[in-house]
Design a protein around this motif. Structure first.
Motif, mmCIF file in Angstrom:
data_model
loop_
_atom_site.group_PDB
_atom_site.id
_atom_site.type_symbol
_atom_site.label_atom_id
_atom_site.label_comp_id
_atom_site.label_asym_id
_atom_site.label_seq_id
_atom_site.Cartn_x
_atom_site.Cartn_y
_atom_site.Cartn_z
ATOM 1 N N ALA A 1 1.180 6.392 -1.474
ATOM 2 C CA ALA A 1 -0.298 6.034 -1.782
ATOM 3 C C ALA A 1 -0.519 6.627 -3.315
ATOM 4 O O ALA A 1 -0.985 5.866 -3.936
ATOM 5 N N ALA B 1 1.003 3.502 -5.333
ATOM 6 C CA ALA B 1 0.498 2.187 -5.114
ATOM 7 C C ALA B 1 -0.323 1.453 -5.872
ATOM 8 O O ALA B 1 -0.878 2.388 -6.529
ATOM 9 N N PRO B 2 -0.232 0.190 -6.069
ATOM 10 C CA PRO B 2 0.276 -0.836 -5.209
ATOM 11 C C PRO B 2 1.862 -1.000 -5.766
ATOM 12 O O PRO B 2 2.114 -1.087 -6.975
ATOM 13 N N SER C 1 1.025 -1.307 0.013
ATOM 14 C CA SER C 1 -0.054 0.158 0.022
ATOM 15 C C SER C 1 0.954 1.196 -0.022
ATOM 16 O O SER C 1 0.328 2.368 -0.204
ATOM 17 N N ARG D 1 1.567 2.968 2.495
ATOM 18 C CA ARG D 1 1.072 4.037 3.339
ATOM 19 C C ARG D 1 1.540 3.965 4.534
ATOM 20 O O ARG D 1 1.179 4.730 5.488
#
Ligand code: ADP
Length: 167
Positions: free
Chosen positions: A50, A53-54, A26, A28
């Motif tokens: 973010a 991602a991914p 992710s 994150r």
């Protein structure tokens, strides 16, 4: 060929052009070294991650280093394999993390790169096998990076990486 070093410490304190993050797909943020890097780089890292991602296991992508201290300019996020017993392609994926991170470092013009012991924390990779793969892979890659620093957070990891470097 790059010089390969092993040091013990906190990767967020390393004075290199780029530090590698053992991220999750992710991008994150998470626990372990990922959490430490996000804490040191500030909230913009999560936003930048973010947006990329991914990131799949074995791959790597870069973001700026935001609030990390100079000379660090880049964070290279790579996603290690989760250890599932060793027969699920884990070794190839772990080697790919080191290789792809150095390719990304080359594309950024980074000359010094610090790596944590990818996958050996929450992802459960046996640290001795991971140390062998880390050293063998960074030694075998053709790269413009001049200094590769393998950063061990604790004494056992330091001893394993040092032993792998000596062979
Ligand atoms: P993974 O999910 O890839 O297993 P972890 O962050 O859980 O990632 O662990 C990877 C390695 O990073 C472990 O050996 C852990 O001890 C180490 N580590 C944790 N914090 C730091 C830090 N601040 N600097 C360097 N290494 C760290």
């Amino acid at each position: 060929m790059a010089r390969v070093e092993v040091v013990r410490g906190d990767i967020t304190r390393e004075a290199v052009d780029a530090i590698v993050n053992a991220a999750n797909s992710s991008l994150r943020g998470g626990g372990g070294v990922d959490g430490a890097i996000h804490w040191a780089a500030g909230p913009r890292l999560k936003e930048a991650g973010a947006a990329l991602a991914p990131c799949h296991p074995g791959d790597a992508v870069a973001t700026p280093a935001f609030d990390l201290d100079p000379p660090v300019r880049h964070v290279i996020h790579t996603v290690g394999p989760v250890w599932r017993g060793g027969a699920a392609g884990e070794a190839a994926l772990l080697a790919s993390c080191y290789r792809r991170s150095l390719e990304v470092a080359d594309s950024l013009g980074a000359r010094s790169v610090a790596f944590p012991a990818i996958s050996t924390g929450i992802f459960g990779y046996p640290p001795d096998q991971a140390a062998r793969i880390a050293v063998d892979t960074v030694r075998s890659v053709s790269t413009q990076v001049e200094l590769i620093r393998l950063v061990a957070y604790d004494r056992p990891a330091y001893d394993l990486l040092t032993a792998a470097l000596d062979v």
